[in-house]
Each structure stands twice: as C-alpha cells, then as structure tokens.
Design a protein around this motif. Structure first.
Motif, PDB file in Angstrom:
ATOM      1  N   GLN A  31     -35.012 -67.467 -77.664  1.00 40.24           N
ATOM      2  CA  GLN A  31     -35.223 -68.600 -78.188  1.00 40.24           C
ATOM      3  C   GLN A  31     -35.198 -68.574 -79.801  1.00 40.24           C
ATOM      4  N   LEU A  32     -35.787 -67.472 -80.166  1.00 33.17           N
ATOM      5  CA  LEU A  32     -35.817 -67.445 -81.722  1.00 33.17           C
ATOM      6  C   LEU A  32     -34.440 -67.254 -82.538  1.00 33.17           C
ATOM      7  N   ILE A  33     -33.478 -66.565 -81.737  1.00 34.43           N
ATOM      8  CA  ILE A  33     -32.218 -66.575 -82.206  1.00 34.43           C
ATOM      9  C   ILE A  33     -31.680 -67.954 -82.422  1.00 34.43           C
ATOM     10  N   SER A  34     -31.906 -68.764 -81.390  1.00 32.03           N
ATOM     11  CA  SER A  34     -31.394 -70.317 -81.210  1.00 32.03           C
ATOM     12  C   SER A  34     -31.872 -71.087 -82.207  1.00 32.03           C
ATOM     13  N   VAL A  35     -33.229 -70.862 -82.436  1.00 30.41           N
ATOM     14  CA  VAL A  35     -33.905 -71.707 -83.695  1.00 30.41           C
ATOM     15  C   VAL A  35     -33.546 -71.305 -85.059  1.00 30.41           C
ATOM     16  N   ILE A  36     -33.259 -69.930 -85.368  1.00 27.91           N
ATOM     17  CA  ILE A  36     -32.652 -69.618 -86.414  1.00 27.91           C
ATOM     18  C   ILE A  36     -31.097 -70.073 -86.643  1.00 27.91           C
ATOM     19  N   SER A  37     -30.338 -69.868 -85.911  1.00 25.75           N
ATOM     20  CA  SER A  37     -29.219 -70.303 -85.850  1.00 25.75           C
ATOM     21  C   SER A  37     -29.090 -71.944 -86.134  1.00 25.75           C
ATOM     22  N   GLY A  38     -29.730 -72.781 -85.417  1.00 25.81           N
ATOM     23  CA  GLY A  38     -30.109 -73.938 -85.821  1.00 25.81           C
ATOM     24  C   GLY A  38     -30.594 -74.258 -87.235  1.00 25.81           C
ATOM     25  N   LEU A  39     -31.150 -73.483 -87.774  1.00 27.73           N
ATOM     26  CA  LEU A  39     -31.623 -73.814 -89.072  1.00 27.73           C
ATOM     27  C   LEU A  39     -30.570 -73.245 -90.038  1.00 27.73           C
ATOM     28  N   PHE A  40     -29.931 -72.575 -89.698  1.00 20.88           N
ATOM     29  CA  PHE A  40     -28.716 -71.817 -90.703  1.00 20.88           C
ATOM     30  C   PHE A  40     -27.417 -72.111 -90.151  1.00 20.88           C
ATOM     31  N   PRO A  41     -26.980 -73.299 -90.019  1.00 21.01           N
ATOM     32  CA  PRO A  41     -25.762 -73.355 -89.207  1.00 21.01           C
ATOM     33  C   PRO A  41     -24.605 -72.560 -89.944  1.00 21.01           C
ATOM     34  N   ARG A  42     -23.631 -71.899 -89.280  1.00 22.27           N
ATOM     35  CA  ARG A  42     -22.439 -71.156 -90.003  1.00 22.27           C
ATOM     36  C   ARG A  42     -21.151 -71.595 -89.343  1.00 22.27           C
ATOM     37  N   ALA A  43     -20.121 -71.267 -89.838  1.00 18.86           N
ATOM     38  CA  ALA A  43     -18.999 -71.172 -89.300  1.00 18.86           C
ATOM     39  C   ALA A  43     -18.042 -70.028 -90.004  1.00 18.86           C
ATOM     40  N   THR A  44     -17.114 -69.917 -89.247  1.00 14.58           N
ATOM     41  CA  THR A  44     -16.117 -68.513 -89.703  1.00 14.58           C
ATOM     42  C   THR A  44     -14.663 -68.944 -89.351  1.00 14.58           C
ATOM     43  N   GLY A  45     -13.835 -68.322 -90.204  1.00 19.06           N
ATOM     44  CA  GLY A  45     -12.330 -68.451 -90.112  1.00 19.06           C
ATOM     45  C   GLY A  45     -11.514 -67.215 -90.929  1.00 19.06           C
ATOM     46  N   THR A  46     -10.315 -67.882 -90.887  1.00 19.73           N
ATOM     47  CA  THR A  46      -9.398 -66.832 -91.570  1.00 19.73           C
ATOM     48  C   THR A  46      -8.496 -67.685 -92.166  1.00 19.73           C
TER      49      THR A  46
END
Length: 111
Positions: A21-36
């Motif tokens: 749940q904590l990881i889910s909340v933090i991921s929601g607060l700081f959205p990120r994306a990756t690519g090449t």
C-alpha cells in the motif's frame, strides 16, 4: 508471552500488505515513465514522450552501449531540456554525436 509461528506469519503478511500500500501511494504521488532512444547523428535529439511536462525532471540519460558511454564521458556529454510532450537532449559542446549511441531515460513528474 512468546509469539507462536502463526503469529509471526500473520504479522509478516500484514507488514507485506502495508508495504504494498505504501509503495502504491508513493508511486501515485510521484508518477514516472521510462523509455529508450538512439541519439541522432546531430548535436540535438528531440524525444517525444506524452508523459513529459514542462515541470518534469529527467535525470541524465543512462548509456546502454559503449558508444553512448564514450559520448557521456567526453566533452560532448549530454544535457536535457523539457517541453510539453517531449524533451531535447543536446551535446554540451554542440558537436554532432555519431548517431549510434543508445540510452535509457526516466521521467519524474512532481505533483
């Protein structure tokens, strides 16, 4: 009173649920994306990514081949500027890259 194995297992399961749940909340607060991307045989490369905003933070790209690592370690080292929907990677000295350098990137969007 000593805790039994069942109590320990239950507590560990609850801890795992809370961590998820904590990881889910933090991921929601700081959205990120990756690519090449592959650097163009030019001094700049525009990378289109719909996750990028003008307030996005994009750390220096990570080299994924020897040519890219050599570029990063030279006077041509890259820097990033953001725009809405894309970012531009530019060589520091304005000299064209070879065009064979490949990189990974991450986009972090503050609230």
């Amino acid at each position: 009173m000593a805790a039994g194995l069942d109590d320990i297992a239950t507590n560990l399961q609850q801890s795992n649920q809370l961590m998820r749940q904590l990881i889910s909340v933090i991921s929601g607060l700081f959205p990120r994306a990756t690519g090449t991307f592959t650097m163009a045989a030019a001094a700049t490369k525009t990378v289109t990514d719909g996750n990028v905003t003008t307030s996005s933070y994009i750390p220096p790209p990570t080299p994924t081949n020897a040519a890219a690592a050599t570029l990063i370690g030279s006077a041509k080292s890259l820097y990033v500027t953001t725009a809405s929907g894309s970012f531009v990677v530019t060589t520091a000295n304005g000299v064209a890259a070879a065009g064979t350098e490949t990189f990974q990137y991450a986009v972090f969007n503050p609230l």
